[in-house]
Design an enzyme around this catalytic site. Structure first.
Site, PDB file in Angstrom:
ATOM      1  N   TYR A  18      46.176  33.151  42.027  1.00 58.35           N
ATOM      2  CA  TYR A  18      45.208  34.169  42.266  1.00 58.35           C
ATOM      3  C   TYR A  18      45.369  34.596  43.922  1.00 58.35           C
ATOM      4  O   TYR A  18      44.601  35.487  44.432  1.00 58.35           O
ATOM      5  CB  TYR A  18      43.752  33.380  42.376  1.00 58.35           C
ATOM      6  CG  TYR A  18      43.420  32.914  41.017  1.00 58.35           C
ATOM      7  CD1 TYR A  18      43.212  33.610  39.935  1.00 58.35           C
ATOM      8  CD2 TYR A  18      43.385  31.423  40.865  1.00 58.35           C
ATOM      9  CE1 TYR A  18      43.050  33.330  38.593  1.00 58.35           C
ATOM     10  CE2 TYR A  18      43.084  30.934  39.524  1.00 58.35           C
ATOM     11  CZ  TYR A  18      42.974  31.995  38.516  1.00 58.35           C
ATOM     12  OH  TYR A  18      42.706  31.407  37.442  1.00 58.35           O
ATOM     13  N   TYR A  29      45.566  22.942  45.681  1.00 52.97           N
ATOM     14  CA  TYR A  29      46.853  22.677  44.653  1.00 52.97           C
ATOM     15  C   TYR A  29      46.848  21.099  44.478  1.00 52.97           C
ATOM     16  O   TYR A  29      45.905  20.198  44.959  1.00 52.97           O
ATOM     17  CB  TYR A  29      48.052  22.867  45.273  1.00 52.97           C
ATOM     18  CG  TYR A  29      48.155  24.314  45.975  1.00 52.97           C
ATOM     19  CD1 TYR A  29      48.127  25.456  45.103  1.00 52.97           C
ATOM     20  CD2 TYR A  29      48.344  24.597  47.387  1.00 52.97           C
ATOM     21  CE1 TYR A  29      48.330  26.688  45.536  1.00 52.97           C
ATOM     22  CE2 TYR A  29      48.433  25.831  47.650  1.00 52.97           C
ATOM     23  CZ  TYR A  29      48.448  26.854  46.821  1.00 52.97           C
ATOM     24  OH  TYR A  29      48.419  28.258  47.448  1.00 52.97           O
ATOM     25  N   ARG A  67      42.682  26.544  49.692  1.00 52.56           N
ATOM     26  CA  ARG A  67      44.295  26.667  49.542  1.00 52.56           C
ATOM     27  C   ARG A  67      44.687  28.028  49.813  1.00 52.56           C
ATOM     28  O   ARG A  67      43.978  29.086  49.755  1.00 52.56           O
ATOM     29  CB  ARG A  67      44.679  26.167  48.302  1.00 52.56           C
ATOM     30  CG  ARG A  67      44.421  27.258  46.949  1.00 52.56           C
ATOM     31  CD  ARG A  67      44.963  26.760  45.937  1.00 52.56           C
ATOM     32  NE  ARG A  67      45.354  27.906  45.060  1.00 52.56           N
ATOM     33  CZ  ARG A  67      45.331  28.010  43.501  1.00 52.56           C
ATOM     34  NH1 ARG A  67      44.966  26.854  43.054  1.00 52.56           N
ATOM     35  NH2 ARG A  67      45.797  28.894  43.115  1.00 52.56           N
ATOM     36  N   GLY A  68      45.994  28.082  49.931  1.00 50.52           N
ATOM     37  CA  GLY A  68      46.692  29.579  49.849  1.00 50.52           C
ATOM     38  C   GLY A  68      46.340  30.522  51.059  1.00 50.52           C
ATOM     39  O   GLY A  68      46.193  29.932  52.080  1.00 50.52           O
ATOM     40  N   GLU A  69      45.807  31.700  50.800  1.00 51.31           N
ATOM     41  CA  GLU A  69      45.775  32.543  51.962  1.00 51.31           C
ATOM     42  C   GLU A  69      44.367  33.230  51.709  1.00 51.31           C
ATOM     43  O   GLU A  69      43.727  33.164  52.537  1.00 51.31           O
ATOM     44  CB  GLU A  69      46.724  33.642  51.693  1.00 51.31           C
ATOM     45  CG  GLU A  69      46.510  34.759  52.785  1.00 51.31           C
ATOM     46  CD  GLU A  69      47.530  35.629  53.118  1.00 51.31           C
ATOM     47  OE1 GLU A  69      47.525  36.818  53.509  1.00 51.31           O
ATOM     48  OE2 GLU A  69      48.756  35.335  53.085  1.00 51.31           O
ATOM     49  N   ASP A  70      43.966  33.652  50.595  1.00 45.53           N
ATOM     50  CA  ASP A  70      42.560  34.327  50.450  1.00 45.53           C
ATOM     51  C   ASP A  70      41.482  33.501  50.791  1.00 45.53           C
ATOM     52  O   ASP A  70      40.462  33.772  51.605  1.00 45.53           O
ATOM     53  CB  ASP A  70      42.450  34.986  49.251  1.00 45.53           C
ATOM     54  CG  ASP A  70      41.132  35.781  48.944  1.00 45.53           C
ATOM     55  OD1 ASP A  70      41.019  36.867  49.945  1.00 45.53           O
ATOM     56  OD2 ASP A  70      40.322  35.608  48.114  1.00 45.53           O
ATOM     57  N   SER A  71      41.466  32.185  50.158  1.00 44.96           N
ATOM     58  CA  SER A  71      40.195  31.176  50.253  1.00 44.96           C
ATOM     59  C   SER A  71      40.658  30.613  51.561  1.00 44.96           C
ATOM     60  O   SER A  71      39.392  30.405  52.319  1.00 44.96           O
ATOM     61  CB  SER A  71      40.298  30.217  49.421  1.00 44.96           C
ATOM     62  OG  SER A  71      41.460  29.547  49.300  1.00 44.96           O
ATOM     63  N   GLN A 115      34.800  36.980  43.808  1.00 47.03           N
ATOM     64  CA  GLN A 115      35.011  36.896  45.232  1.00 47.03           C
ATOM     65  C   GLN A 115      33.772  36.653  45.785  1.00 47.03           C
ATOM     66  O   GLN A 115      33.531  35.971  46.976  1.00 47.03           O
ATOM     67  CB  GLN A 115      35.997  37.946  45.669  1.00 47.03           C
ATOM     68  CG  GLN A 115      37.340  37.937  45.270  1.00 47.03           C
ATOM     69  CD  GLN A 115      38.192  39.060  45.881  1.00 47.03           C
ATOM     70  OE1 GLN A 115      37.871  39.973  46.314  1.00 47.03           O
ATOM     71  NE2 GLN A 115      39.424  38.575  46.245  1.00 47.03           N
ATOM     72  N   ASP A 159      47.826  36.216  45.753  1.00 45.48           N
ATOM     73  CA  ASP A 159      48.175  37.658  45.903  1.00 45.48           C
ATOM     74  C   ASP A 159      47.237  38.615  45.489  1.00 45.48           C
ATOM     75  O   ASP A 159      47.071  39.559  46.305  1.00 45.48           O
ATOM     76  CB  ASP A 159      49.505  37.907  45.191  1.00 45.48           C
ATOM     77  CG  ASP A 159      50.755  36.694  45.645  1.00 45.48           C
ATOM     78  OD1 ASP A 159      50.463  35.638  44.839  1.00 45.48           O
ATOM     79  OD2 ASP A 159      51.465  37.098  46.316  1.00 45.48           O
TER      80      ASP A 159
END
Length: 377
Positions: free
Chosen positions: A15, A193, A271-275, A255, A17
């Site tokens: 999710y 993750y 995690r990641g970028e958006d969240s 979102q 990207d």
């Protein structure tokens, strides 16, 4: 005529990207009245964050955005005035050739991954001449005035404040998700993750003196949660109690609802970028699970962000924060680091608010992109 924009997204990690590109596309339409086509190679990852979307549709309009299925066999189409390849994705060869054939080639931007590393400032906005005569420009989101900023809608912090000031709004939202925490319970969200150290943290929460209600949206961490609970499979709606810890499994939400979830919680593991970015705007203490890279290259990115984020904390609170983040990302004892961080909780809470306020003084990413295009013209 108003400029047209094409955004290309290859779904790499579930999710992240599509989360960034969908949020960017919506903001460009809502706040800048730009005609945006969002090309996605896997709409199955798009549907959970955009209820009502059709994973099989070749074209559909969602919240003002023209969402297109990125076909395996490219159909000739007129390129937009601004072309964004998100996260170094490779554009269709026929599309690139059509860009080259235009009398005035479009502005071609490579929207990079978010990083706080020092070298980003020097690379932001740099052109990269292509062999076919086109020019691609590197555009870096970031945390300083020499980068492209962070995604942030104009009304975001005002909406957060209104939500925070309304106990009724928070209660209604949680009840819509089927969440009924104890009055004194600390609310925590967990979106991460896989992590071998999760059990240490859950043990600490279960043994704590304060009740904790852990909200776990569907995602990759679910199997580890189930392993700790001794349950092979967890389903949406499941609620399990162990000691002072209540674990509840939530559906994957839109979102906008995810923002509300972050605002509702006292602590957010993301995690990641958006969240990661949305947790910062929530103004709550947080924990970031950075995407793992070969040879632990991601540790440098983690340390680079911590160098920025911990500025303004006391020495002891800074050390506790850093220890917690390192434990979560470097396979160390998270439970012990969590307990140490609790001693600095009021300072960490205020720091999270201050960090969001400071970042909000800078132009947001969508505005920076629009201004870059205007300057390019």
């Amino acid at each position: 005529m108003k400029a047209t924009w094409d955004i290309f997204c290859t779904v790499v990690d579930n999710y992240g990207d599509i989360g960034v590109t969908w949020r960017l596309a919506r903001q460009l339409v809502d706040e800048h009245e730009i005609a945006v086509r969002l090309w996605v190679d896997d709409l199955n990852a798009f549907v959970p964050m955009c209820p009502g979307a059709d994973a099989a549709a070749l074209q559909q309009w969602q919240q003002g955005v023209d969402v297109r299925q990125w076909p395996a066999e490219w159909v000739p189409i007129e390129p937009a005035d601004v072309v964004i390849g998100a996260f170094a994705c490779q554009l269709p060869a026929h599309y690139v050739e059509a860009m080259r054939a235009r009398a005035k080639p479009p502005l071609w931007l490579n929207l990079e991954y978010l990083s706080a590393e020092h070298w980003v400032e020097g690379c932001h906005g740099l052109p990269s001449p292509q062999a076919n005569g086109l020019r691609k420009v590197f555009f870096f989101p970031g945390f300083t005035e020499k980068t492209g900023g962070l995604l942030r809608e104009a009304t975001l912090l005002a909406r957060r404040q209104a939500f925070e000031q309304s106990a009724e709004a928070r209660q209604a939202f949680l009840q819509r998700l089927g969440v009924y925490p104890e009055v004194q319970a600390r609310l925590i969200s967990l979106f991460a993750y896989e992590n071998t150290q999760l059990g240490n943290w859950l043990d600490a929460l279960a043994a704590g003196s304060q009740p904790t209600h852990l909200l776990v949206p569907q995602g990759r961490i679910l199997a580890d949660v189930g392993s700790w609970l001794g349950q092979a499979r967890l389903e949406v709606g499941d609620v399990r109690v162990r000691g002072a810890l209540t674990v509840q499994i939530l559906p994957f939400v839109s979102q906008d609802d995810y923002d509300r979830l972050l605002w509702s919680c006292d602590f957010n593991a993301v995690r990641g970028e958006d969240s990661f970015v949305r947790a910062q705007w929530a103004g709550r203490p947080m924990l970031w699970h950075i995407y793992v890279q070969d040879e632990n290259a991601h540790w440098e990115k983690l340390e680079a962000f911590l160098e920025h984020y911990r500025h303004g904390l006391s020495a002891d609170a800074s050390a506790a924060l850093v220890a917690l983040w390192r434990a979560w990302n470097m396979d160390r004892d998270v439970g012990q680091a969590w307990q140490a961080a609790q001693q600095h909780w009021p300072e960490l809470q205020q720091h999270a608010r201050d960090w969001a306020a400071r970042q909000a003084t800078r132009p947001d990413l969508a505005m920076a992109l629009v201004q870059f295009y205007r300057n390019w013209l």
